[in-house]
Design an enzyme around this catalytic site. Sequence first.
Site, PDB file in Angstrom:
ATOM      1  N   HIS A 131       0.775  -1.221   0.005  1.00  0.00           N
ATOM      2  CA  HIS A 131       0.085   0.001   0.084  1.00  0.00           C
ATOM      3  C   HIS A 131       0.789   1.265   0.047  1.00  0.00           C
ATOM      4  CE1 HIS A 131       0.354  -0.940   4.544  1.00  0.00           C
ATOM      5  NE2 HIS A 131       0.722   0.402   4.373  1.00  0.00           N
TER       6      HIS A 131
HETATM    7  P1  TYD Z   1      -1.458  -2.325   7.830  1.00  0.00           P
HETATM    8  O1  TYD Z   1      -1.076  -1.063   7.942  1.00  0.00           O
HETATM    9  O2  TYD Z   1      -2.242  -2.758   6.581  1.00  0.00           O
HETATM   10  O3  TYD Z   1      -0.399  -3.349   7.777  1.00  0.00           O
HETATM   11  P2  TYD Z   1       0.778  -3.846   6.874  1.00  0.00           P
HETATM   12  O4  TYD Z   1       1.393  -2.709   6.173  1.00  0.00           O
HETATM   13  O5  TYD Z   1       1.959  -4.281   8.044  1.00  0.00           O
HETATM   14  O6  TYD Z   1       0.451  -5.180   6.228  1.00  0.00           O
HETATM   15  O7  TYD Z   1      -2.298  -2.678   8.965  1.00  0.00           O
HETATM   16  C1  TYD Z   1      -2.721  -4.136   9.302  1.00  0.00           C
HETATM   17  C2  TYD Z   1      -3.948  -4.033  10.101  1.00  0.00           C
HETATM   18  O8  TYD Z   1      -3.884  -3.579  11.334  1.00  0.00           O
HETATM   19  C3  TYD Z   1      -5.071  -3.418   9.509  1.00  0.00           C
HETATM   20  O9  TYD Z   1      -6.375  -4.046   9.768  1.00  0.00           O
HETATM   21  C4  TYD Z   1      -5.198  -2.002  10.079  1.00  0.00           C
HETATM   22  C5  TYD Z   1      -4.718  -2.210  11.382  1.00  0.00           C
HETATM   23  N1  TYD Z   1      -4.013  -1.025  11.950  1.00  0.00           N
HETATM   24  C6  TYD Z   1      -4.491  -0.212  13.197  1.00  0.00           C
HETATM   25  O10 TYD Z   1      -5.678  -0.718  13.490  1.00  0.00           O
HETATM   26  N2  TYD Z   1      -3.850   0.601  13.429  1.00  0.00           N
HETATM   27  C7  TYD Z   1      -2.568   1.182  13.028  1.00  0.00           C
HETATM   28  O11 TYD Z   1      -1.880   2.016  13.413  1.00  0.00           O
HETATM   29  C8  TYD Z   1      -2.055   0.244  12.064  1.00  0.00           C
HETATM   30  C9  TYD Z   1      -0.716   0.526  11.677  1.00  0.00           C
HETATM   31  C10 TYD Z   1      -2.810  -0.829  11.583  1.00  0.00           C
END
Ligand code: TYD
Length: 137
Positions: A55
Site C-alpha cells: 500500500h
Molecule cells: P496495515 O497497515 O495494513 O499493515 P501492514 O502494512 O504491515 O501489512 O495494518 C494491518 C491491520 O492493522 C489493518 O487492519 C489496520 C490495523 N492497524 C491499526 O488498526 N492501527 C494502526 O496504527 C496500524 C498500523 C494498523
Amino acid sequence: MLHSKNKPCIIDFSKIGSPQLGYISVAEVQKNIPFEIQRVYWAYYTPDSVMRGFHAHHQLEQILIAVSGSITLECEMLNGEKYIFELTHPNEGVYMPAYCWHTMKYSHNSVQLCIANMTYDEADYIRDYSAFISFRE
Ligand code: TYD
C-alpha cells in the site's frame, strides 16, 4: 539534518554507548525526525514467508526501524523510482514520504518499529496498485 521529502532515504541514528555497556539510539523531533510524531506502532512475529505492506498513503510519512532482526523494505515512488533497503541494524531507519508504495519481508525474530506523523486513518491508505499509479502526473 536535511531530508528530501520526495524520496525514501536512510536515517542513521547515532549510537550512544560501547560494546561493553550496550547502546542507546534516540529518535527526536527536529533532530532526526522530520515531522511531529503522532503515532508509534510495532509489528512482530511475522513469519518469514509473509510479505506485508502493498500500500501507499496520501499523507502519512513514517520512519521504519528494524529494532530487532532484519527487514527488507521495497519502495516505489510515483515517478517509477524503486528502492530496496536491507535494514539489519537497530541504529538505522528508513524515512518514507507520502505516495510511497511499499512492501516488507521480515526475519521471524524481527521487530519493526514505525514512527508516524499521523494517527491511524484507513482513508489515508491506497491499497490498490493501479489506484496508486493513477496518481502519476
Ligand atoms: P496495515 O497497515 O495494513 O499493515 P501492514 O502494512 O504491515 O501489512 O495494518 C494491518 C491491520 O492493522 C489493518 O487492519 C489496520 C490495523 N492497524 C491499526 O488498526 N492501527 C494502526 O496504527 C496500524 C498500523 C494498523
